[in-house]
Design a protein around this motif. Structure first.
Motif, short mmCIF file in Angstrom:
data_model
loop_
_atom_site.label_atom_id
_atom_site.label_comp_id
_atom_site.label_asym_id
_atom_site.label_seq_id
_atom_site.Cartn_x
_atom_site.Cartn_y
_atom_site.Cartn_z
N SER A 90 0.79 -1.33 -0.20
CA SER A 90 -0.44 -0.21 0.64
C SER A 90 0.91 1.28 0.26
O SER A 90 -0.20 2.51 -0.73
CB SER A 90 -0.74 0.32 1.37
OG SER A 90 -0.55 0.14 2.49
N LEU A 91 2.35 0.98 0.60
CA LEU A 91 2.89 2.51 0.55
C LEU A 91 3.90 2.91 -1.08
O LEU A 91 4.58 3.04 -1.32
CB LEU A 91 4.21 1.74 1.31
CG LEU A 91 3.08 1.79 2.87
CD1 LEU A 91 4.26 1.11 3.88
CD2 LEU A 91 2.43 2.89 3.25
N HIS A 92 3.33 1.46 -1.83
CA HIS A 92 4.29 2.16 -3.31
C HIS A 92 2.90 1.48 -4.28
O HIS A 92 1.95 1.69 -4.00
CB HIS A 92 4.62 0.53 -3.47
CG HIS A 92 6.14 -0.11 -2.60
ND1 HIS A 92 5.68 -0.25 -1.31
CD2 HIS A 92 7.26 0.03 -2.66
CE1 HIS A 92 7.06 -0.55 -0.29
NE2 HIS A 92 7.90 -0.27 -1.48
N GLU A 93 3.86 1.86 -5.53
CA GLU A 93 3.36 2.26 -7.63
C GLU A 93 3.18 0.27 -7.00
O GLU A 93 4.90 0.35 -7.79
CB GLU A 93 3.22 3.49 -7.69
CG GLU A 93 2.60 3.60 -8.97
CD GLU A 93 1.07 3.70 -8.58
OE1 GLU A 93 0.70 4.42 -8.10
OE2 GLU A 93 -0.45 2.86 -8.91
N TRP A 94 2.50 0.02 -7.25
CA TRP A 94 2.95 -1.17 -8.86
C TRP A 94 1.60 -1.45 -9.43
O TRP A 94 1.02 -1.96 -9.07
CB TRP A 94 3.46 -2.41 -7.66
CG TRP A 94 3.77 -3.52 -7.88
CD1 TRP A 94 4.36 -3.53 -9.08
CD2 TRP A 94 3.51 -4.76 -7.19
NE1 TRP A 94 5.49 -5.26 -9.08
CE2 TRP A 94 4.93 -5.59 -7.88
CE3 TRP A 94 2.84 -5.03 -6.23
CZ2 TRP A 94 4.93 -7.05 -8.10
CZ3 TRP A 94 2.68 -6.99 -6.34
CH2 TRP A 94 4.08 -7.24 -6.50
N ASP A 95 2.59 -2.42 -10.92
CA ASP A 95 1.51 -3.01 -11.14
C ASP A 95 1.41 -4.20 -11.53
O ASP A 95 0.85 -5.11 -12.64
CB ASP A 95 1.31 -2.00 -12.65
CG ASP A 95 3.06 -2.36 -13.05
OD1 ASP A 95 3.53 -3.32 -13.08
OD2 ASP A 95 3.22 -1.87 -14.34
N LEU A 96 2.47 -4.88 -10.46
CA LEU A 96 1.98 -6.46 -10.33
C LEU A 96 2.93 -6.99 -11.68
O LEU A 96 3.37 -8.04 -11.56
CB LEU A 96 0.97 -7.08 -10.13
CG LEU A 96 -0.78 -7.22 -9.92
CD1 LEU A 96 -1.54 -7.62 -10.11
CD2 LEU A 96 0.15 -7.31 -8.09
N ILE A 97 3.01 -6.17 -12.58
CA ILE A 97 4.92 -6.30 -13.66
C ILE A 97 6.28 -6.22 -13.01
O ILE A 97 7.13 -6.57 -12.92
CB ILE A 97 4.24 -6.48 -14.24
CG1 ILE A 97 3.05 -6.83 -14.98
CG2 ILE A 97 5.28 -7.21 -15.91
CD1 ILE A 97 2.34 -7.14 -15.89
N SER A 98 6.23 -4.68 -13.71
CA SER A 98 7.63 -4.05 -12.82
C SER A 98 7.19 -3.86 -11.82
O SER A 98 7.70 -4.06 -10.65
CB SER A 98 7.12 -2.59 -13.95
OG SER A 98 6.24 -1.74 -13.70
N GLU A 99 8.51 -3.03 -11.66
CA GLU A 99 9.16 -2.89 -10.30
C GLU A 99 8.70 -2.14 -9.27
O GLU A 99 7.76 -1.51 -10.12
CB GLU A 99 11.28 -2.39 -10.31
CG GLU A 99 11.84 -2.39 -9.08
CD GLU A 99 12.75 -3.59 -9.73
OE1 GLU A 99 13.49 -3.77 -8.55
OE2 GLU A 99 12.88 -4.54 -9.59
N MET A 100 8.42 -2.04 -7.79
CA MET A 100 7.52 -1.67 -7.02
C MET A 100 8.45 -0.15 -6.66
O MET A 100 9.99 0.07 -6.79
CB MET A 100 7.23 -1.91 -5.80
CG MET A 100 6.62 -3.01 -5.86
SD MET A 100 6.99 -4.08 -4.07
CE MET A 100 5.00 -3.69 -3.13
#
Lengths: 268, 292
Positions: free
Chosen positions: B38-48
């Motif tokens: 929840s403290l990251h931007e993440w699309d499940l594929i690229s780096e957090m």
């Protein structure tokens, strides 16, 4: 209120409860093109099982029914074993930090499924377990609810029973298996019913973790079917009928106990 | 530790580990993972990518989030009174011994054991705007039925009807158990005093039933905030987002918009809200719940 009025009200209510099931059966045997007929046909002409045949062609439906059954039984059995053992430890085996550990169990009880599904999906993907039976079962191996429910039952077993067994030379495993378990059978049955129903009806987790039809359980299989045959209501209703029947058979046998369990849960 | 101490520790471990290991792996670790995500931007594929509390800040100001919470609340506002009043009415009617009572109880409970997907599909079909049987029946009495789940104004009511239908039996059973626990003498004493049926219901039955009512409300709110299955099947959050509830939003953020971080943040906001509501209820219960 007059007796007649009372019967009329509860009778009418019962009809409202039963009608959707009856209508699902009728729709499922109505030939496809007549499903949307107005006025609706309550005794469809040329009734056929074509929708059921189509159902089996589209998805491995028997396999999906079997998946739901064995996953339900396995997850219930696993939860019963793991929860009863933990319940015994929390009720009968003092150790440092026991209260704190029990509080951790209780805290997980309050976690809503939506909080868990996303990270659980990520974890399963890291472990290479997406789209497997194991992934379906994994989150249901342990149940904090079960530990909580069964601990209460174990606490109600009189200590004298254990002590008598100790005098006979029994250790904790024998006390657990031969003294405590038989005495908490009603609580085990209640928990088994809740566990099986939860597994049988589970949709969100299978939706996220399962992709291949051969690993699907019924709710997911049905939803997939609905996605493919949006307007072919005879096929969708045939699938619904097939998935209601097994639980209905179980319910007929266990009805008294199911209702008693639910009633009890509200009295605590 | 001496040998006996070790043996005891081993016994405790054998009893606890079968639940503690899976609980850690499949609940505690995901919980921690969810907070971290929840403290990251993440699309499940690229780096957090670390964004701190940005997801939370963004969600709180986001109209989509607000709409999702509003839809969830409107679902609860429609569902809870309907299922409670209906369940209470049935429980009162079935409280006294009558012929066929246990059969009726079984029938009312049938939808409770039916899976959500089946219930949602059956109701979607009953409420089908074209060729659905409900609109046909409404037509018989001269009412032109609405578009139900295809109409933004009627989609949420459709979901509420299906949900109330499914849960009615559950609420009835809980309240019926509560009613059966009320000693008959109270009613009889009031009858001797000449109290009317309504006054007896209002001043004896309802207060003594308050623990069961409390239980129904707490459970319904916890489940109501997490409503998803029936929405997903009946409307998929539509039409035009009219029934997009919080869990649908979590699902879409993750799997449609590739925003696992925002989805995790939203799930924690939902958890905080449910926790808050539950605590407020438990604290407030002293004011109106009578444990007789």
């Amino acid at each position: 209120m007059g007796k007649a009025v009372k019967y009329a009200v509860v009778g009418l209510g019962a009809l409202v409860m039963l009608f959707p099931f009856a209508w699902a059966v009728i729709t499922s045997i109505t030939p496809g093109e007549a499903v949307l007929a107005v006025p609706p046909d309550f005794t469809p002409e040329g009734a056929s099982l074509a929708a059921y045949a189509k159902l089996l062609e589209t998805l491995p439906f028997w396999r999906i029914v079997l998946n739901s059954l064995w996953i339900g039984v396995a997850s219930t059995a696993l939860q019963l074993v793991t929860s009863a053992m933990a319940a015994y430890a929390f009720a009968r085996l003092p150790f440092p930090g026991r209260g704190a550990l029990f509080a951790v169990y209780l805290a997980t009880l309050m976690m809503p499924l939506p909080v868990l599904v996303v990270p659980l999906f990520i974890e399963m993907r890291m472990l290479g377990l997406v789209d497997t039976y194991f992934a379906l079962l994994a989150p249901t191996i342990a149940s904090a609810f079960g530990v909580f429910l069964l601990r209460q039952a174990v606490q109600q077993v009189p200590r004298e029973f254990d002590e008598a067994a100790v005098l006979d030379g029994a250790g904790h495993f024998r006390i657990f298996a031969y003294v405590v378990l038989p005495l908490i059978r009603p609580a085990l049955a209640t928990f088994a019913i809740f566990g099986f129903m939860a597994s049988w009806n589970s949709y969100l987790w299978p939706l996220i973790i399962i992709k291949s039809p051969e690993f699907m359980t019924l709710p997911l299989g049905l939803a997939t079917l609905h996605g493919q045959f949006t307007t072919e209501w005879d096929v969708v209703m045939a699938g619904s009928v097939v998935s209601v029947v097994p639980i209905l058979v179980l319910y007929v046998f266990a009805e008294k106990h199911v209702i008693a369990s639910v009633a009890q849960s509200g009295l605590k | 530790m001496n040998r006996r101490g070790w043996r005891y520790a081993l016994t405790v471990a054998v009893f606890l580990l079968p639940s503690l290991v899976p609980l850690t792996l499949y609940t505690l670790i995901p919980m921690a993972g969810s907070l971290w995500t929840s403290l990251h931007e993440w699309d499940l594929i690229s780096e957090m990518r670390w964004v701190g509390l940005d997801n939370y800040a963004e969600l709180i100001g986001d109209p989509g989030t607000r709409a999702a919470f509003l839809h969830t609340l409107s679902f609860i506002a429609g569902y809870l009174p309907l299922v409670y009043v209906g369940g209470l009415g049935l429980a009162v009617l079935l409280n006294r011994p009558m012929r066929g009572r246990s059969l009726l109880r079984g029938v009312y409970f049938l939808p409770v054991i039916t899976s959500w997907v089946v219930v949602a599909l059956m109701w979607k079909w009953l409420l089908n705007p074209a060729g659905g049987i409900v609109n046909w029946a409404l037509g018989l009495i001269g009412v032109s039925g609405p578009g139900w789940w295809t109409d933004p104004a009627w989609a949420m009511p459709s979901i509420i009807i299906a949900t109330a239908w499914k849960d009615l039996g559950f609420v009835m059973i809980i309240l019926l158990a509560g009613l059966q626990a009320i000693p008959r003498e109270y009613q009889e004493a009031a009858m001797v005093d000449g109290a009317t049926a309504w006054r007896r219901f209002r001043h004896i039955t309802l207060p003594l039933l308050s623990p069961s009512t409390f239980f129904v409300i707490v459970i319904s709110l916890i489940n109501g905030f997490q409503v998803f299955d029936q929405v997903q099947i009946m409307t998929g959050g539509g039409p035009g987002g009219a029934t997009q509830v919080v869990v649908s939003q979590i699902y879409d953020l993750t799997f449609r918009y590739g925003r696992a971080g925002a989805a995790s943040a939203l799930s924690w906001l939902l958890f905080a809200l449910v926790l808050l509501v539950t605590i407020v209820q438990i604290r407030g219960q002293r004011r109106w719940v009578t444990y007789g």
